[in-house]
Design an enzyme around this catalytic site. Structure first.
Site, PDB file in Angstrom:
ATOM      1  N   LYS A  30      46.808  31.465  48.231  1.00 34.52           N
ATOM      2  CA  LYS A  30      46.879  32.102  46.907  1.00 34.52           C
ATOM      3  C   LYS A  30      46.591  33.587  47.070  1.00 34.52           C
ATOM      4  O   LYS A  30      45.436  34.018  47.022  1.00 34.52           O
ATOM      5  CB  LYS A  30      45.878  31.440  45.955  1.00 34.52           C
ATOM      6  CG  LYS A  30      45.803  32.098  44.578  1.00 34.52           C
ATOM      7  CD  LYS A  30      45.149  31.195  43.553  1.00 34.52           C
ATOM      8  CE  LYS A  30      44.924  31.918  42.250  1.00 34.52           C
ATOM      9  NZ  LYS A  30      44.552  31.032  41.145  1.00 34.52           N
ATOM     10  N   ARG A  78      34.514  25.620  24.546  1.00 33.68           N
ATOM     11  CA  ARG A  78      35.175  25.584  25.866  1.00 33.68           C
ATOM     12  C   ARG A  78      35.932  24.263  26.022  1.00 33.68           C
ATOM     13  O   ARG A  78      37.061  24.220  26.507  1.00 33.68           O
ATOM     14  CB  ARG A  78      34.146  25.756  27.002  1.00 33.68           C
ATOM     15  CG  ARG A  78      33.500  27.137  27.015  1.00 33.68           C
ATOM     16  CD  ARG A  78      32.733  27.378  28.308  1.00 33.68           C
ATOM     17  NE  ARG A  78      31.530  26.569  28.474  1.00 33.68           N
ATOM     18  CZ  ARG A  78      30.323  26.879  28.016  1.00 33.68           C
ATOM     19  NH1 ARG A  78      30.132  27.995  27.340  1.00 33.68           N
ATOM     20  NH2 ARG A  78      29.288  26.079  28.236  1.00 33.68           N
ATOM     21  N   LYS A 124      39.450  25.430  45.312  1.00 34.49           N
ATOM     22  CA  LYS A 124      39.759  26.857  45.383  1.00 34.49           C
ATOM     23  C   LYS A 124      38.518  27.655  45.743  1.00 34.49           C
ATOM     24  O   LYS A 124      37.427  27.354  45.276  1.00 34.49           O
ATOM     25  CB  LYS A 124      40.289  27.342  44.037  1.00 34.49           C
ATOM     26  CG  LYS A 124      40.588  28.848  44.028  1.00 34.49           C
ATOM     27  CD  LYS A 124      40.850  29.375  42.640  1.00 34.49           C
ATOM     28  CE  LYS A 124      39.726  30.310  42.228  1.00 34.49           C
ATOM     29  NZ  LYS A 124      40.023  31.042  40.990  1.00 34.49           N
TER      30      LYS A 124
HETATM   31  P1  13P Z   1      44.440  35.408  37.402  1.00 35.27           P
HETATM   32  O1  13P Z   1      45.822  34.858  37.442  1.00 35.27           O
HETATM   33  O2  13P Z   1      43.941  35.711  36.018  1.00 35.27           O
HETATM   34  O3  13P Z   1      44.231  36.529  38.391  1.00 35.27           O
HETATM   35  O4  13P Z   1      43.474  34.234  37.866  1.00 35.27           O
HETATM   36  C1  13P Z   1      43.834  33.441  38.921  1.00 35.27           C
HETATM   37  C2  13P Z   1      42.628  32.985  39.627  1.00 35.27           C
HETATM   38  O5  13P Z   1      42.420  31.816  39.796  1.00 35.27           O
HETATM   39  C3  13P Z   1      41.709  34.009  40.132  1.00 35.27           C
HETATM   40  O6  13P Z   1      40.810  33.416  41.027  1.00 35.27           O
END
Ligand code: 13P
Length: 341
Positions: free
Chosen positions: A220, A46, A137
């Site tokens: 987002k 990782r 996030k």
């Molecule tokens: P994806 O673009 O693969 O959907 O992932 C973005 C993300 O941070 C999901 O929480």
């Protein structure tokens, strides 16, 4: 709370021609990605993989405004002992951190989830800030099927997102507010539009109730798109127009920017959709990407766990980052995909 600083960081996260790398896969999620390329899910692997991305210096510098990290990664060191966070900062990009504890079954709501992680979040945020995080996030997950989503699930998730966002701002961390409507079902694009509007309206209502400063956050969202199993897939222009129409109805102009998730779209679809939305012009917010899979599928495949593939993997990452950066300016063209990275 330093409102001016939050706004400055939120604005930098969605700066023109740049977007966010979502590299915050949990240990379980990165295992799925590694399984697909035949790589063992060890801490060293990782580390090596993420170090490779963050050392793609030109790509990071030119196209990546910020990187979302997972708890392990924000504490991890590169092979030579440099903190991974420092690699990101050196490339002129902003480190961020996923702080939710995942989507868990919601009581009395079969098939629906609520995202957990509010308990003790204030303490964790101050810890993460000391480790270098300037944004965070939290992802809420809303699934579509015949009888869902319920108002119970939509409101519980919106409330948690708003509580999280308020706590982030109190700790001088910009919240990325991510209410994801999944594209896994067989629903058509109209149904996705209807559910996305419902979810965004409720989310902004709760953000207001929790006194969140809209100027100091980034949204987002998912794009408005037909479910993967729907027989009627919409074209690029329709996805772009419907997504913008829903966002215009729901997202106040005070929000500095919107950074989309890719959600299972192909790499090129995710790029083409973003490009079409920006090319439409006349928008009250910056639009960009915050992709996980659509930025990383290509470099993961090129790397396949072998040190000798590092340069090829970095080239694949630089290519996708450039394509999406162009899309965020409405300047992408399909022909560019054929150019070498
Ligand atoms: P994806 O673009 O693969 O959907 O992932 C973005 C993300 O941070 C999901 O929480």
């Amino acid at each position: 709370m330093n409102g001016a600083e939050l706004n400055r960081i939120a604005t930098a996260m969605v700066a023109r021609g740049k977007g966010i790398l979502a590299a915050d896969e949990s240990t379980g999620t990165i295992k799925k990605r590694f399984d697909a390329i035949g790589v063992a899910n060890t801490e060293d692997n990782r580390r090596d993989y993420r170090e490779l991305l963050f050392r793609s210096e030109a790509a990071m510098h030119q196209y990546i405004s910020g990187v979302i990290l997972y708890d392990e990664t924000i504490r991890q060191k590169a092979k030579d002992g440099t903190r991974l966070v420092e690699l990101i900062e050196r490339a002129g990009s902003i480190p961020g951190i996923k702080v939710d504890a995942g989507a868990k079954p919601l009581a009395h709501c079969p098939g629906e989830t609520v995202t957990e992680g509010l308990d003790g979040l204030g303490l964790r945020l101050s810890d993460y800030r000391k480790l270098g995080a300037r944004f965070a996030k939290w992802r809420a997950v809303i699934d579509i099927a015949a009888a869902i989503p319920s108002y119970t699930a939509v409101s519980a998730n919106a409330h948690a997102l708003a509580r999280y966002a308020a706590l982030c701002q109190e700790h001088d961390i910009v919240p990325i507010v991510e209410p994801e409507v999944l594209m896994d079902g067989d629903h058509d694009i109209e149904r996705c539009a209807e559910v996305t509007e419902f979810v965004l309206k409720e989310t902004f209502q709760q953000l207001y109730h929790q006194r969140v400063s809209l100027e100091g956050m980034v949204l987002k969202p998912n794009m408005v798109i037909a479910g993967k199993k729907s027989p009627r897939q919409a074209g690029t222009q329709e996805v772009a127009e419907r997504t913008i129409a829903v966002l215009r109805r729901c997202v106040p102009a005070a929000v500095p920017g919107i950074a989309f998730l890719s959600g299972g779209q192909t790499d090129e679809q995710a790029t083409a959709h973003l490009n079409a939305m920006v090319a439409g012009g006349n928008l009250p917010w910056s639009l960009t990407f915050s992709y996980g899979r659509a930025l990383q599928a290509a470099p993961q495949k090129a790397w396949s766990g072998k040190a000798e593939n590092t340069a090829a993997a970095q080239a694949a990452f630089a290519h996708r980052a450039r394509m999406n950066a162009l899309a965020s300016k409405g300047a992408w063209k399909p022909e560019l995909e054929k150019e070498a990275a």
